[in-house]
Design a protein around this motif. Structure first.
Motif, short mmCIF file in Angstrom:
data_model
loop_
_atom_site.label_atom_id
_atom_site.label_comp_id
_atom_site.label_asym_id
_atom_site.label_seq_id
_atom_site.Cartn_x
_atom_site.Cartn_y
_atom_site.Cartn_z
N LYS A 6 3.30 4.20 -61.00
CA LYS A 6 3.98 4.00 -59.70
C LYS A 6 4.70 5.26 -59.22
CE LYS A 6 4.45 -1.01 -59.31
NZ LYS A 6 5.37 -2.17 -59.27
N TRP B 78 -1.62 -8.49 -58.92
CA TRP B 78 -1.43 -8.40 -60.37
C TRP B 78 -1.26 -9.81 -60.91
CZ3 TRP B 78 3.90 -7.52 -62.88
CH2 TRP B 78 3.78 -7.39 -64.27
N VAL C 251 0.17 -1.26 -55.97
CA VAL C 251 -0.43 -2.45 -56.56
C VAL C 251 -0.76 -3.45 -55.46
CG1 VAL C 251 -0.09 -4.38 -58.15
CG2 VAL C 251 0.80 -2.10 -58.74
N GLN D 161 1.97 0.40 -65.13
CA GLN D 161 2.62 0.42 -63.83
C GLN D 161 3.83 1.35 -63.81
OE1 GLN D 161 3.10 -3.13 -61.49
NE2 GLN D 161 1.72 -4.30 -62.81
#
Length: 245
Positions: free
Chosen positions: A109, A118, A115, A105
């Motif tokens: 990102k 998760w 996302v 991540q």
């Protein structure tokens, strides 16, 4: 299928409209990962999940693209993900949890990863992540091969079917007799590896550790144990998923 091709030819169709096979980029992560046949140090492990997922993707109508292994650095992960920009699905293996080296991540990102969700209340497979990166669906799978393959059945197959316009990708459990007594379940939904006997009973393997790849290889079903499910006696019905769909 060959039978449907025969029907189309018999009806004098020289051209057929089809859906392109989804391209699925598969990226293993971690300095400890080596592929079969490569030199292996005491601190390393042989990667099996990439091979398994490639076969799973082919079996479900997709075209796998193996991206190799990304090292435990943000730069390595970003470079590897850039190679998957034209993929319909990007699968990352490992690096999706909260450890010091779980950098998926953090690396993606800044590149535009969104996302959607998760961490799942399931066993095995809790660290699973799903999202989007550009035009690609992103599926962050746990590094453990058993967890990854269970998650592939539950989450990857529906994505592949949807991209092909096919129905039936969402797993539908059917009730079968339990081949052994089962204890009460905890707060996470459990997917127990099992084998169907000649009477159609789901026989759970004695060891359900998520590191037991042999049990997964020998299994053909998953017994679904909902959160807080009560104990089950032998031959009582339990929900069962067919691993091969």
């Amino acid at each position: 299928s060959p039978r449907k091709l025969a029907l189309a030819a018999a009806m004098d169709y020289p051209w057929l409209s089809v859906i392109r096979r989804p391209r699925v980029a598969i990226l293993a992560t971690g300095d400890e990962i080596v592929f079969p046949g490569e030199p292996i140090a005491p601190s390393q492990i042989v990667a099996s999940t990439s091979t398994a997922l490639a076969g799973f993707v082919r079996a479900n109508g997709g075209e796998p693209v193996l991206l190799g292994v990304a090292h435990d650095t943000v730069e390595s992960l970003q470079a590897a993900a850039a190679a998957a920009r034209d993929a319909d699905v990007l699968i990352t293996i490992g690096g999706a949890s909260v450890g010091e080296h779980d950098l998926v991540q953090a690396a993606l990102k800044p590149e535009g990863l969104h996302v959607d969700f998760w961490k799942i209340a399931m066993r095995p497979g809790k660290p699973l992540m799903m999202g989007t990166l550009g035009n690609s669906q992103v599926l962050g799978l746990p590094g453990n091969p058993v967890s990854s393959m269970v998650c592939a059945v539950l989450f990857l197959r529906p994505v592949l079917y949807a991209l092909q316009g096919r129905a039936g990708g969402v797993p539908r459990p059917v009730n079968r007799p339990a081949g052994a007594a089962l204890t009460a379940n905890g707060i996470r939904q459990d997917y127990m590896r099992a084998r169907l006997d000649d009477r159609g009973r789901a026989m759970p393997f004695a060891r359900q550790d998520s590191s037991m790849l042999t049990a997964l290889a020998d299994a053909d079903a998953l017994i679904v144990r909902p959160p807080e499910a009560a104990a089950v006696a032998e031959n009582e019905p339990v929900p069962v998923l067919d691993l091969d769909g």
